[in-house]
Write a protein that holds these residues in place. Structure first.
Motif, PDB file in Angstrom:
ATOM      1  N   TYR A  87       0.864  -1.184   0.000  1.00 30.94           N
ATOM      2  CA  TYR A  87       0.000   0.000   0.000  1.00 30.94           C
ATOM      3  C   TYR A  87       0.895   1.226   0.000  1.00 30.94           C
ATOM      4  O   TYR A  87       1.888   1.276   0.754  1.00 30.94           O
ATOM      5  N   SER A  88       0.571   2.220  -0.830  1.00 32.08           N
ATOM      6  CA  SER A  88       1.325   3.474  -0.862  1.00 32.08           C
ATOM      7  C   SER A  88       0.359   4.635  -0.993  1.00 32.08           C
ATOM      8  O   SER A  88      -0.726   4.505  -1.588  1.00 32.08           O
ATOM      9  N   ARG A  89       0.751   5.738  -0.434  1.00 27.71           N
ATOM     10  CA  ARG A  89      -0.069   6.954  -0.509  1.00 27.71           C
ATOM     11  C   ARG A  89       0.823   8.111  -0.939  1.00 27.71           C
ATOM     12  O   ARG A  89       1.896   8.320  -0.372  1.00 27.71           O
ATOM     13  N   ARG A  90       0.351   8.850  -1.931  1.00 32.17           N
ATOM     14  CA  ARG A  90       1.103   9.998  -2.442  1.00 32.17           C
ATOM     15  C   ARG A  90       0.386  11.267  -2.027  1.00 32.17           C
ATOM     16  O   ARG A  90      -0.789  11.460  -2.326  1.00 32.17           O
ATOM     17  N   GLN A  91       1.106  12.115  -1.306  1.00 28.77           N
ATOM     18  CA  GLN A  91       0.524  13.355  -0.796  1.00 28.77           C
ATOM     19  C   GLN A  91       1.424  14.518  -1.188  1.00 28.77           C
ATOM     20  O   GLN A  91       2.622  14.509  -0.893  1.00 28.77           O
ATOM     21  N   ALA A  92       0.851  15.505  -1.865  1.00 25.91           N
ATOM     22  CA  ALA A  92       1.624  16.700  -2.223  1.00 25.91           C
ATOM     23  C   ALA A  92       1.823  17.565  -0.980  1.00 25.91           C
ATOM     24  O   ALA A  92       0.865  17.875  -0.266  1.00 25.91           O
ATOM     25  N   ILE A  93       3.046  17.974  -0.725  1.00 29.56           N
ATOM     26  CA  ILE A  93       3.349  18.802   0.442  1.00 29.56           C
ATOM     27  C   ILE A  93       3.340  20.271   0.076  1.00 29.56           C
ATOM     28  O   ILE A  93       2.625  21.081   0.667  1.00 29.56           O
ATOM     29  N   THR A  94       4.132  20.631  -0.899  1.00 24.84           N
ATOM     30  CA  THR A  94       4.150  22.021  -1.384  1.00 24.84           C
ATOM     31  C   THR A  94       4.098  22.003  -2.895  1.00 24.84           C
ATOM     32  O   THR A  94       4.600  21.065  -3.543  1.00 24.84           O
ATOM     33  N   GLY A  95       3.532  23.108  -3.459  1.00 29.45           N
ATOM     34  CA  GLY A  95       3.431  23.183  -4.914  1.00 29.45           C
ATOM     35  C   GLY A  95       2.445  22.168  -5.435  1.00 29.45           C
ATOM     36  O   GLY A  95       1.619  21.613  -4.708  1.00 29.45           O
ATOM     37  N   GLY A  96       2.576  21.951  -6.670  1.00 27.83           N
ATOM     38  CA  GLY A  96       1.722  20.933  -7.270  1.00 27.83           C
ATOM     39  C   GLY A  96       0.257  21.364  -7.342  1.00 27.83           C
ATOM     40  O   GLY A  96      -0.618  20.521  -7.382  1.00 27.83           O
ATOM     41  N   SER A  97      -0.025  22.708  -7.344  1.00 24.97           N
ATOM     42  CA  SER A  97      -1.420  23.167  -7.418  1.00 24.97           C
ATOM     43  C   SER A  97      -1.945  23.059  -8.847  1.00 24.97           C
ATOM     44  O   SER A  97      -1.163  23.004  -9.797  1.00 24.97           O
ATOM     45  N   GLN A  98      -3.236  23.033  -8.979  1.00 22.47           N
ATOM     46  CA  GLN A  98      -3.852  22.990 -10.301  1.00 22.47           C
ATOM     47  C   GLN A  98      -4.925  24.086 -10.409  1.00 22.47           C
ATOM     48  O   GLN A  98      -5.548  24.456  -9.427  1.00 22.47           O
ATOM     49  N   GLN A  99      -5.081  24.624 -11.620  1.00 21.00           N
ATOM     50  CA  GLN A  99      -6.038  25.711 -11.868  1.00 21.00           C
ATOM     51  C   GLN A  99      -7.347  25.137 -12.391  1.00 21.00           C
ATOM     52  O   GLN A  99      -7.343  24.240 -13.230  1.00 21.00           O
ATOM     53  N   THR A 100      -8.441  25.739 -11.886  1.00 24.49           N
ATOM     54  CA  THR A 100      -9.781  25.333 -12.325  1.00 24.49           C
ATOM     55  C   THR A 100     -10.590  26.579 -12.692  1.00 24.49           C
ATOM     56  O   THR A 100     -10.648  27.535 -11.899  1.00 24.49           O
ATOM     57  N   GLN A 101     -11.162  26.621 -13.938  1.00 29.62           N
ATOM     58  CA  GLN A 101     -11.973  27.763 -14.386  1.00 29.62           C
ATOM     59  C   GLN A 101     -13.456  27.475 -14.167  1.00 29.62           C
ATOM     60  O   GLN A 101     -13.981  26.468 -14.628  1.00 29.62           O
ATOM     61  N   LEU A 102     -14.099  28.368 -13.422  1.00 27.78           N
ATOM     62  CA  LEU A 102     -15.515  28.223 -13.151  1.00 27.78           C
ATOM     63  C   LEU A 102     -16.335  28.668 -14.360  1.00 27.78           C
ATOM     64  O   LEU A 102     -15.831  29.346 -15.273  1.00 27.78           O
ATOM     65  N   PRO A 103     -17.644  28.318 -14.394  1.00 29.47           N
ATOM     66  CA  PRO A 103     -18.496  28.710 -15.536  1.00 29.47           C
ATOM     67  C   PRO A 103     -18.544  30.211 -15.772  1.00 29.47           C
ATOM     68  O   PRO A 103     -18.713  30.653 -16.922  1.00 29.47           O
ATOM     69  N   ASP A 104     -18.392  31.000 -14.759  1.00 28.05           N
ATOM     70  CA  ASP A 104     -18.438  32.444 -14.954  1.00 28.05           C
ATOM     71  C   ASP A 104     -17.110  33.017 -15.386  1.00 28.05           C
ATOM     72  O   ASP A 104     -16.916  34.220 -15.455  1.00 28.05           O
ATOM     73  N   GLY A 105     -16.122  32.105 -15.609  1.00 25.80           N
ATOM     74  CA  GLY A 105     -14.824  32.568 -16.071  1.00 25.80           C
ATOM     75  C   GLY A 105     -13.807  32.799 -14.973  1.00 25.80           C
ATOM     76  O   GLY A 105     -12.650  33.092 -15.260  1.00 25.80           O
ATOM     77  N   THR A 106     -14.237  32.601 -13.755  1.00 23.97           N
ATOM     78  CA  THR A 106     -13.295  32.822 -12.649  1.00 23.97           C
ATOM     79  C   THR A 106     -12.307  31.647 -12.582  1.00 23.97           C
ATOM     80  O   THR A 106     -12.690  30.473 -12.694  1.00 23.97           O
ATOM     81  N   ILE A 107     -11.048  31.951 -12.376  1.00 28.48           N
ATOM     82  CA  ILE A 107     -10.000  30.906 -12.262  1.00 28.48           C
ATOM     83  C   ILE A 107      -9.553  30.831 -10.814  1.00 28.48           C
ATOM     84  O   ILE A 107      -9.182  31.860 -10.205  1.00 28.48           O
ATOM     85  N   ILE A 108      -9.572  29.592 -10.252  1.00 25.37           N
ATOM     86  CA  ILE A 108      -9.115  29.391  -8.869  1.00 25.37           C
ATOM     87  C   ILE A 108      -8.011  28.329  -8.858  1.00 25.37           C
ATOM     88  O   ILE A 108      -7.952  27.443  -9.722  1.00 25.37           O
ATOM     89  N   ASN A 109      -7.118  28.449  -7.877  1.00 27.52           N
ATOM     90  CA  ASN A 109      -6.036  27.468  -7.693  1.00 27.52           C
ATOM     91  C   ASN A 109      -6.405  26.513  -6.555  1.00 27.52           C
ATOM     92  O   ASN A 109      -6.782  26.956  -5.454  1.00 27.52           O
ATOM     93  N   THR A 110      -6.295  25.221  -6.765  1.00 31.24           N
ATOM     94  CA  THR A 110      -6.559  24.206  -5.722  1.00 31.24           C
ATOM     95  C   THR A 110      -5.340  23.283  -5.594  1.00 31.24           C
ATOM     96  O   THR A 110      -4.534  23.159  -6.515  1.00 31.24           O
ATOM     97  N   GLY A 111      -5.216  22.622  -4.441  1.00 31.19           N
ATOM     98  CA  GLY A 111      -4.075  21.703  -4.213  1.00 31.19           C
ATOM     99  C   GLY A 111      -4.186  20.439  -5.041  1.00 31.19           C
ATOM    100  O   GLY A 111      -5.270  20.054  -5.501  1.00 31.19           O
ATOM    101  N   GLN A 112      -3.005  19.801  -5.252  1.00 30.33           N
ATOM    102  CA  GLN A 112      -2.944  18.562  -6.046  1.00 30.33           C
ATOM    103  C   GLN A 112      -3.726  17.434  -5.371  1.00 30.33           C
ATOM    104  O   GLN A 112      -4.241  16.558  -6.025  1.00 30.33           O
ATOM    105  N   GLY A 113      -3.759  17.446  -4.025  1.00 31.47           N
ATOM    106  CA  GLY A 113      -4.448  16.377  -3.297  1.00 31.47           C
ATOM    107  C   GLY A 113      -3.560  15.140  -3.093  1.00 31.47           C
ATOM    108  O   GLY A 113      -2.341  15.210  -3.190  1.00 31.47           O
TER     109      GLY A 113
END
Length: 494
Positions: free
Chosen positions: A107-133
């Motif tokens: 069993y292994s688990r991969r967890q991002a500690i720093t960086g590794g964020s991803q951008q998501t654009q909402l329907p209204d055009g707003t862009i937000i940054n979320t963690g890799q997870g």
């Protein structure tokens, strides 16, 4: 290697599996071992049941002490432990016939500690940054490997391990037989020491009377003080022998305690009661030399050692030939446990290995094993001849001890009559004290000589029983199932 080639390899392996590298073991004929058809000393050709030879001495305490050798003696317990070890080595050798399987899970688990964020654009055009997870991974695997015994290397290894196991069983029997004989010998020595102490004390009583009579005659002016001094010196010399005899007795009894797995003083109270030296049968059937070879465990151990050394030649020689091995595995992995069975992969590998060049090391190892087998044969032959020598020496020792016993009985009777006459004549003033002193010394010597001869006769019987291989069941190979000791049982329970 493709799966299509696998049946071809198996087809080639099946006929080769009937081969076995190295020589097949063949027991040596008696003529090769120098075994004569009969012993060179007079004996009885009848074969006797010697499994419980100590019963023939008709001594209950001796019987009980000898029977304690198997369950209580610590040397015998060590031999049983070595037998258990040889048994497990045989199990290990047999396991090489079977494939080996091993499983794995991960069993292994991969967890991002720093960086590794991803951008998501909402329907209204707003862009937000979320963690890799994070991500999880589960895996299962099963691996198998098998070595085909093409040229009998594994079979020879099992043959050698089985022969070693049997040899270790016979080694156990050898230790048992030797211990039983040592117990009997020390028991006989203890009884002989008791008899000699009794002889000395009996002589002391007579010498006290002689000293008293000599003193009266000196006071009466019938003799000089020389008689009294001679009587005093004689008594002191006799008394001086008792401490050394007591030391011999104590040594034998202490040895009996240790031989039965107890403290040295454990048997002193039980042995304190004076008993005669045990007497065994006057005649013991020795059979023919071939009977002795079947009965003696040390000879049978040496024969099994030769068989093991012969098998080891094949084990080493098989390394010169191709080795066919198979291996394979089944694996699965998924991000969720419930999906582990969705994708399963398998691998299969078959390969041939052939030694090409090692500087002659393996061939030298084969020659070395052949030399070891030659040495094992010579050791076997030596044990055979030594066993026959032991029997013949024991037969002669018994016969000569019996002859000495007969003559010493005559000597004791004559010495006793001479002492009675000398004492009567000294009291009557018809002889001097020197004559009396000499007859008393001869009487004590004759008593001790007869005691020693009786002890030698009993010890020679024990020697003969041991030389013939008595004390165990020669029809059964000692194994871990039919041998046990109290010392090991108690340890295993702890």
């Amino acid at each position: 290697m493709t799966v299509r080639a696998l049946p071809l390899l198996l087809a080639c392996a099946v006929p080769l599996a009937g081969c076995a590298a190295g020589p097949d073991y063949r027991p040596a004929a008696p003529s090769e071992l120098g075994v004569p058809p009969a012993y060179s000393v007079p004996g009885t050709a009848t074969v006797e049941d010697l499994r419980r030879w100590w019963d023939r001495f008709d001594d209950p305490l001796l019987r009980r002490l000898v029977e304690q050798a198997a369950p209580d003696n610590l040397d015998v317990a060590q031999a049983v432990a070595r037998l258990r070890q040889a048994r497990e080595q045989l199990v290990q050798a047999r396991a090489a016939f079977l494939p080996s399987l091993s499983g794995s899970a991960g069993y292994s688990r991969r967890q991002a500690i720093t960086g590794g964020s991803q951008q998501t654009q909402l329907p209204d055009g707003t862009i937000i940054n979320t963690g890799q997870g994070s991500t999880d991974n589960f895996s299962l695997g099963l691996d198998a490997s098998y070595q085909a015994d093409l040229f009998g290397g594994i079979r020879r290894s099992v043959e050698g391990a089985r022969a070693t196991y049997e040899a270790t069983g016979y080694d156990y029997a050898t230790v048992l037989v030797s211990t039983q004989a040592e117990i009997a010998r020390n028991y006989i020595l203890a009884r002989a020491a008791q008899a000699q102490i009794a002889n000395a004390r009996q002589s002391l009583g007579i010498q006290d009377e002689n000293l008293e009579i000599a003193g009266f005659r000196v006071q009466a002016g019938l003799v000089s003080s020389l008689d009294a001094e001679q009587a005093r010196a004689q008594r002191a010399q006799t008394a001086a022998t008792i401490p050394s005899l007591e030391a011999t007795y104590n040594s034998s009894v202490s040895r009996l305690g240790v031989l039965t797995g107890q403290a040295p003083g454990a048997l002193k109270a039980e042995m304190a009661a004076v008993r005669p030296i045990p007497r065994g049968p006057a005649i013991v059937g020795t059979g023919i030399p071939a009977d002795t070879l079947r009965q003696r465990p040390d000879v049978r151990s040496a024969e099994r050692g030769l068989a093991a050394a012969t098998a080891q030649i094949g084990v080493t020689e098989a390394q010169l030939y191709p080795a066919l091995g198979f291996s394979g595995g089944i694996n699965t992995a998924a991000n969720v446990i419930g999906s582990l069975g969705d994708i399963i992969t398998g691998t299969l590998f078959a390969g041939l290995n052939q030694l090409i060049f090692d500087g002659g090391r393996t061939r030298a190892a084969v020659r070395s094993q052949r030399a070891a087998a030659d040495a094992a044969f010579l050791a076997y032959k030596s044990s055979v001849l030594t066993g026959l020598e032991d029997v013949e020496n024991a037969v002669v020792a018994l016969r000569t001890a019996q002859d000495r016993t007969v003559q010493f009985r005559i000597a004791l009777d004559a010495a006793n009559n001479s002492a009675i006459l000398a004492r009567s004549q000294y009291r009557a003033g018809l002889t001097d004290f020197t004559t009396l002193n000499q007859t008393e010394t001869q009487l004590l010597s004759a008593r001790n000589s007869l005691t020693t001869a009786a002890s030698d006769e009993a010890s020679a019987l024990v020697q003969l029983f041991s030389a013939l291989g008595g004390g165990w069941d020669a029809g059964t190979v000692p194994t871990t199932e039919n041998t046990t000791t109290r010392a090991l049982d108690a340890r295993q329970q702890d």
